[in-house]
Design an enzyme around this catalytic site. Structure first.
Site, PDB file in Angstrom:
ATOM      1  N   ASP A  90       0.855  -1.187   0.000  1.00  0.00           N
ATOM      2  CA  ASP A  90       0.000   0.000   0.000  1.00  0.00           C
ATOM      3  C   ASP A  90       0.892   1.237   0.000  1.00  0.00           C
ATOM      4  O   ASP A  90       2.109   1.144   0.143  1.00  0.00           O
ATOM      5  CB  ASP A  90      -0.968  -0.015   1.175  1.00  0.00           C
ATOM      6  CG  ASP A  90      -0.282  -0.020   2.524  1.00  0.00           C
ATOM      7  OD1 ASP A  90       0.943   0.214   2.565  1.00  0.00           O
ATOM      8  OD2 ASP A  90      -0.950  -0.254   3.536  1.00  0.00           O
ATOM      9  N   GLY A  92       0.971   3.871   2.060  1.00  0.00           N
ATOM     10  CA  GLY A  92       1.227   4.548   3.329  1.00  0.00           C
ATOM     11  C   GLY A  92       0.198   5.593   3.673  1.00  0.00           C
ATOM     12  O   GLY A  92       0.149   6.085   4.805  1.00  0.00           O
ATOM     13  N   GLY A  93      -0.637   5.946   2.695  1.00  0.00           N
ATOM     14  CA  GLY A  93      -1.616   7.006   2.917  1.00  0.00           C
ATOM     15  C   GLY A  93      -2.600   6.702   4.020  1.00  0.00           C
ATOM     16  O   GLY A  93      -2.865   7.545   4.881  1.00  0.00           O
ATOM     17  N   PHE A  94      -3.147   5.488   4.026  1.00  0.00           N
ATOM     18  CA  PHE A  94      -4.170   5.142   5.017  1.00  0.00           C
ATOM     19  C   PHE A  94      -3.617   5.264   6.433  1.00  0.00           C
ATOM     20  O   PHE A  94      -4.285   5.791   7.329  1.00  0.00           O
ATOM     21  CB  PHE A  94      -4.686   3.719   4.772  1.00  0.00           C
ATOM     22  CG  PHE A  94      -5.777   3.308   5.723  1.00  0.00           C
ATOM     23  CD1 PHE A  94      -7.090   3.713   5.516  1.00  0.00           C
ATOM     24  CD2 PHE A  94      -5.494   2.525   6.831  1.00  0.00           C
ATOM     25  CE1 PHE A  94      -8.103   3.340   6.391  1.00  0.00           C
ATOM     26  CE2 PHE A  94      -6.496   2.142   7.714  1.00  0.00           C
ATOM     27  CZ  PHE A  94      -7.799   2.555   7.493  1.00  0.00           C
ATOM     28  N   ASP A 144      -2.728   8.268  -1.851  1.00  0.00           N
ATOM     29  CA  ASP A 144      -4.059   8.871  -1.893  1.00  0.00           C
ATOM     30  C   ASP A 144      -4.481   9.288  -0.495  1.00  0.00           C
ATOM     31  O   ASP A 144      -3.860   8.921   0.495  1.00  0.00           O
ATOM     32  CB  ASP A 144      -5.088   7.879  -2.463  1.00  0.00           C
ATOM     33  CG  ASP A 144      -5.325   6.695  -1.532  1.00  0.00           C
ATOM     34  OD1 ASP A 144      -4.354   6.242  -0.898  1.00  0.00           O
ATOM     35  OD2 ASP A 144      -6.471   6.221  -1.436  1.00  0.00           O
ATOM     36  N   ASP A 270      -7.787  -7.801   0.352  1.00  0.00           N
ATOM     37  CA  ASP A 270      -6.901  -7.975   1.508  1.00  0.00           C
ATOM     38  C   ASP A 270      -7.660  -7.546   2.745  1.00  0.00           C
ATOM     39  O   ASP A 270      -8.554  -6.700   2.677  1.00  0.00           O
ATOM     40  CB  ASP A 270      -5.624  -7.135   1.373  1.00  0.00           C
ATOM     41  CG  ASP A 270      -5.863  -5.685   1.792  1.00  0.00           C
ATOM     42  OD1 ASP A 270      -5.498  -5.337   2.930  1.00  0.00           O
ATOM     43  OD2 ASP A 270      -6.452  -4.915   1.005  1.00  0.00           O
ATOM     44  N   CYS A 313      -7.135 -28.486  11.312  1.00  0.00           N
ATOM     45  CA  CYS A 313      -8.325 -29.346  11.345  1.00  0.00           C
ATOM     46  C   CYS A 313      -7.977 -30.820  11.169  1.00  0.00           C
ATOM     47  O   CYS A 313      -8.707 -31.695  11.655  1.00  0.00           O
ATOM     48  CB  CYS A 313      -9.324 -28.903  10.283  1.00  0.00           C
ATOM     49  SG  CYS A 313     -10.148 -27.331  10.689  1.00  0.00           S
ATOM     50  N   HIS A 339      -5.584 -22.011  10.190  1.00  0.00           N
ATOM     51  CA  HIS A 339      -6.945 -22.392   9.785  1.00  0.00           C
ATOM     52  C   HIS A 339      -7.670 -21.242   9.083  1.00  0.00           C
ATOM     53  O   HIS A 339      -8.254 -21.435   8.006  1.00  0.00           O
ATOM     54  CB  HIS A 339      -7.778 -22.858  10.979  1.00  0.00           C
ATOM     55  CG  HIS A 339      -9.228 -22.972  10.618  1.00  0.00           C
ATOM     56  ND1 HIS A 339      -9.735 -24.041   9.906  1.00  0.00           N
ATOM     57  CD2 HIS A 339     -10.269 -22.103  10.784  1.00  0.00           C
ATOM     58  CE1 HIS A 339     -11.021 -23.835   9.671  1.00  0.00           C
ATOM     59  NE2 HIS A 339     -11.376 -22.675  10.188  1.00  0.00           N
TER      60      HIS A 339
END
Length: 376
Positions: A90, A92-94, A144, A270, A313, A339
């Site tokens: 990504d 880095g903006g978020f 962004d 993601d 499992c 899992h």
């Protein structure tokens, strides 16, 4: 490099293949999140074994720690983390915009205090592209501004969402220009913003389409909005994305969200949910969710999901997983994570197969019925 082959469609659902510099990704696909260069509780070998085609790294956090000098000494992120398949990073903006009062936004970029040591730092479209070039990720995201759902405790207005989206468009062009100046041999995705407003989403997509990105992402969803608003925007935007490019829905979500996203035309997802929930004892199965800490599992000799072929499992009971969680053993978090990620990746495999055989609508009905049935 990015080559996208659209193999077949079933309604809006798409079965595709993305070829990148470090390998081939069959879509639709889920990308486990490796924020600091590690998918929490998982080794690269285990990720390979459960069928991960591509993982996600976090530009912001890797820039701060370990730092670009360390990654550069390893000739990029792949060798540093021991993963030879594709990586998406990504921008880095978020993360920067999540800092709230600790950051200041201007047209140039964002000034903020490092959450690690308080140092004053600056991140811009150009710097984000430079960082991601050093990381050598296969898919680079434009820098962004993630338009928030709420501003000062109320929903963002049309004017506020428009201002944010238009700055992201200007930053998209700067990201594209810097990506090309650096002669980056990888792929660059643009991000459609515009908040909860369909007309702004259309304006964003029109502007991004002129810049000829290698792929397109839908950003600014799953940021606190009601589920019906998320689905409304998703179902508006996804079918309008260029058909010959990959479609990526950022930061989403539950198994139900993945199925709805694929139905709308999304290829890539993601989310931290399968790994984070695993560490908290929340496990996803074909027949609903299991909260392993509950006393009902104390003496249960059954696996989490008898239809699941994952290592957990095949080898361990609910009672053992309950015990590990109650005493805080690290192995519990590892087995739970194996899992949950296996379940997510198996869900994507089943959707790919359903689309190939043009029975996605039947698959979706059966998926909903199974999940609603609940675990016994």
């Amino acid at each position: 490099m990015l080559n996208f082959e659209l193999i077949t469609t079933d309604g809006n659902a798409r079965r595709g293949r993305v070829t990148l510099n470090h390998g081939v990704v069959e879509t639709p696909i889920f990308m486990p999140v490796g924020t600091y260069g590690s998918v929490k509780a998982m080794s690269p070998l285990e990720l390979n074994e459960i069928g991960a085609h591509i993982i996600l790294g976090n530009t912001f956090h890797l820039w701060l720690r370990p730092g670009l000098d360390v990654v550069n000494a390893h000739e990029g992120l792949h060798k540093f983390i021991g993963w030879d398949k594709p990586i998406l990073t990504d921008s880095g903006g978020f993360q920067v915009f999540s800092l709230g009062d600790l950051r200041k936004i201007t047209e140039d970029g964002v000034t903020f205090a490092s959450p690690v040591n308080g140092d004053k730092l600056f991140l811009s479209p150009e710097i984000s592209m430079q960082i991601q070039r050093t990381l050598n990720s296969d898919i680079v995201m434009q820098f962004d501004e993630c338009t928030p759902y709420e501003i000062d405790g109320r929903a963002a207005t049309h004017e506020e969402a428009a201002k944010s989206m238009r700055m992201s468009l200007r930053w998209a062009k700067r990201s594209r220009d810097e990506f090309e100046r650096l002669a980056n041999p990888n792929a660059l995705f643009g991000i459609v913003q515009g908040g909860m407003y369909e007309d702004l989403r259309d304006e964003s997509l029109a502007g991004l389409s002129e810049l000829d990105f290698h792929g397109f992402a839908i950003g600014g969803l799953s940021v606190g909005e009601p589920k019906e608003d998320m689905m409304r925007v998703l179902e508006h935007v996804a079918p309008r994305l260029p058909a010959h490019k990959p479609h990526y829905l950022m930061g989403v979500g539950t198994p139900e969200d993945l199925v709805a996203g694929v139905a709308a035309g999304v290829d890539m997802f993601d989310c931290v949910m399968p790994t984070r929930n695993a560490r908290n004892g929340w496990l996803f199965t074909r027949f609903g969710d299991v909260k392993i800490k509950n006393a009902a599992h104390r003496n249960d000799p059954r696996p989490l999901d008898e239809s699941c072929a994952c290592y957990t499992c095949r080898n361990f009971s609910r009672a053992y997983l309950h015990h590990l969680h109650r005493v805080g053993e690290i192995l519990g978090a590892r087995l739970n994570t194996i899992h949950n990620l296996h379940y997510y990746l198996q869900l994507m495999r089943e959707m790919r197969e359903a689309i190939e055989h043009h029975r996605f609508a039947d698959f979706r009905r059966q998926f909903a019925a199974d999940r609603a049935r609940g675990t016994q």
